[in-house]
Design an enzyme around this catalytic site. Structure first.
Site, short mmCIF file in Angstrom:
data_model
loop_
_atom_site.label_atom_id
_atom_site.label_comp_id
_atom_site.label_asym_id
_atom_site.label_seq_id
_atom_site.Cartn_x
_atom_site.Cartn_y
_atom_site.Cartn_z
N GLU A 46 0.82 -1.21 0.00
CA GLU A 46 0.00 0.00 0.00
C GLU A 46 0.86 1.26 0.00
O GLU A 46 0.54 2.23 -0.69
CB GLU A 46 -0.92 0.01 1.23
CG GLU A 46 -1.86 -1.18 1.31
CD GLU A 46 -1.31 -2.31 2.17
OE1 GLU A 46 -2.10 -2.88 2.95
OE2 GLU A 46 -0.10 -2.60 2.07
N CYS A 69 -2.25 -3.18 7.35
CA CYS A 69 -1.79 -3.33 8.73
C CYS A 69 -2.25 -2.15 9.59
O CYS A 69 -2.38 -1.03 9.11
CB CYS A 69 -0.27 -3.48 8.78
SG CYS A 69 0.67 -2.05 8.21
N CYS A 79 -0.26 0.98 7.46
CA CYS A 79 -0.85 1.25 6.14
C CYS A 79 -2.26 1.83 6.26
O CYS A 79 -2.70 2.60 5.41
CB CYS A 79 -0.86 -0.02 5.31
SG CYS A 79 0.78 -0.54 4.77
N ALA A 149 10.75 -35.18 -9.01
CA ALA A 149 10.93 -35.36 -10.45
C ALA A 149 11.19 -36.83 -10.68
O ALA A 149 12.20 -37.37 -10.20
CB ALA A 149 12.10 -34.50 -10.94
N SER A 163 21.10 -39.62 -12.00
CA SER A 163 19.78 -38.98 -12.08
C SER A 163 19.75 -37.77 -13.00
O SER A 163 18.75 -37.05 -13.03
CB SER A 163 19.33 -38.55 -10.68
OG SER A 163 20.23 -37.61 -10.13
N THR A 191 21.42 -37.01 -0.19
CA THR A 191 21.36 -36.24 -1.43
C THR A 191 22.47 -35.20 -1.46
O THR A 191 23.13 -34.99 -2.48
CB THR A 191 19.99 -35.56 -1.57
OG1 THR A 191 18.98 -36.55 -1.70
CG2 THR A 191 19.94 -34.65 -2.79
N LEU A 199 21.55 -25.94 -5.65
CA LEU A 199 20.23 -25.46 -5.21
C LEU A 199 20.06 -23.95 -5.36
O LEU A 199 19.38 -23.32 -4.55
CB LEU A 199 19.96 -25.88 -3.76
CG LEU A 199 20.01 -27.38 -3.48
CD1 LEU A 199 19.68 -27.66 -2.02
CD2 LEU A 199 19.07 -28.15 -4.39
#
Length: 316
Positions: A46, A69, A79, A149, A163, A191, A199
């Site tokens: 806002e 808020c 706001c 996946a 993979s 992993t 990542l």
């Protein structure tokens, strides 16, 4: 409100612990101000939209995806006070703010100032975008998305662990977009040690949106990555709204067994592997009946040769 929702999505993964909010100001059928929650949560949507609108905000209608808020912060004014001061005539709100410092007080203050308020417009859409923020206030933890996946027969790798790559370029690009919308990515220790994943977000223009990284492990910390001893430890994380669990089978099983997965992204490639590594380990279901009525399909799309199915956890 549709435009405000689109703006809100720009803040995903960048506003925690604040929610990603969008705001549009309309006067004489023209857009005079647009805003969305900025990185680290300030300025609010806002405030950004009102600054853009300036004097044109007087008499205008404001569309905002979360109740403005009502509390004053060291980081900026409330706001609701900004809206009252600007002279807007009408505010349309998608959903009420569960933060106890606001939670209806913002709407009440606007109405007391003579501003017409309409609440409950496209509530489900707004709550879907800010689900992590809402989960923190309602459930005491961030929202969790599990990404898988896999092949048609539910494998994530060959028997030797190879993979790369199960899915194609388009599906992998979509997965990077999902990374950019979360605050933390979690993988299991196996992993981490086997794949040595980076990542990060590798989409042009979104490289700066790489989230924090964590390992699900009871062992010692590794490098600069955070560690989680158990899935339940997510409740103790700070400045996190949305978590993405990327793998492997052990981490996926741990979060599913703890019933802490709220959304599943299943990327399925049109290949069959046969003997290989399963996508998910044992999740401790006592019988087959316990597996039913837990998930509902919320979205499906074709990503090149791969297919994405999105499932939401059915709760309550």
């Amino acid at each position: 409100m549709g435009a405000a929702l689109t703006l809100a999505r720009r803040g995903l993964g960048r506003t925690a612990p604040n929610p990603p909010v969008g705001c549009v100001i309309i006067r004489d059928e023209c857009v005079v101000g647009r805003g969305w929650t900025q990185p680290a949560g300030r300025p609010h949507a806002e405030a950004m939209a009102l600054a853009q609108a300036g004097n044109l905000a007087r008499g205008a209608t404001v569309y905002v995806t979360l109740e403005p808020c009502a509390h004053i912060s060291e980081r900026g004014p409330a706001c609701t006070d900004l809206l009252v001061k600007s002279g807007v005539s009408r505010v349309v709100v998608a959903t009420v703010d569960p933060d106890p410092r606001t939670n209806g007080a913002g709407i009440d203050r606007l109405r007391q100032a003579g501003i017409t308020v309409m609440a409950g417009v496209r509530t489900a859409d707004a709550e879907s975008i800010m689900c992590g923020f809402l989960f923190r206030h309602r459930e005491g933890r961030p929202a969790v998305t599990l990404k898988l996946a896999m092949s048609l027969d539910g494998k994530i790798a060959l028997a030797n662990g190879s993979s790369r790559w199960i899915t194609g370029d388009i599906a992998r690009a979509h997965a990077h977009l999902e990374r950019s919308r979360c605050d933390l990515i979690v993988v299991g220790r196996k992993t981490y040690e086997t794949d040595k994943p980076v990542l990060d977000v590798r989409l042009p223009g979104l490289e700066d949106r790489s989230p924090r990284r964590a390992i699900l492990t009871s062992g010692p910390a590794t490098g600069r990555w955070e560690t989680l001893e158990t899935p339940a430890a997510i409740a103790r994380l700070s400045n996190i709204n949305d978590i993405l669990v990327e793998g492997g089978a052990g981490a996926a099983a741990a979060f599913l067994a703890a019933d802490l997965v709220d959304r599943m992204l299943i990327y399925r490639a049109p290949i069959a592997i046969g003997a290989g590594l399963d996508a998910v380990g044992d999740i401790g279901l006592p019988d087959l009946n316990s597996a039913h009525h837990r998930w509902k399909l919320s979205d499906t799309r074709q990503l090149g040769s791969d297919r994405l199915d999105v499932y939401q956890r059915i709760r309550g």
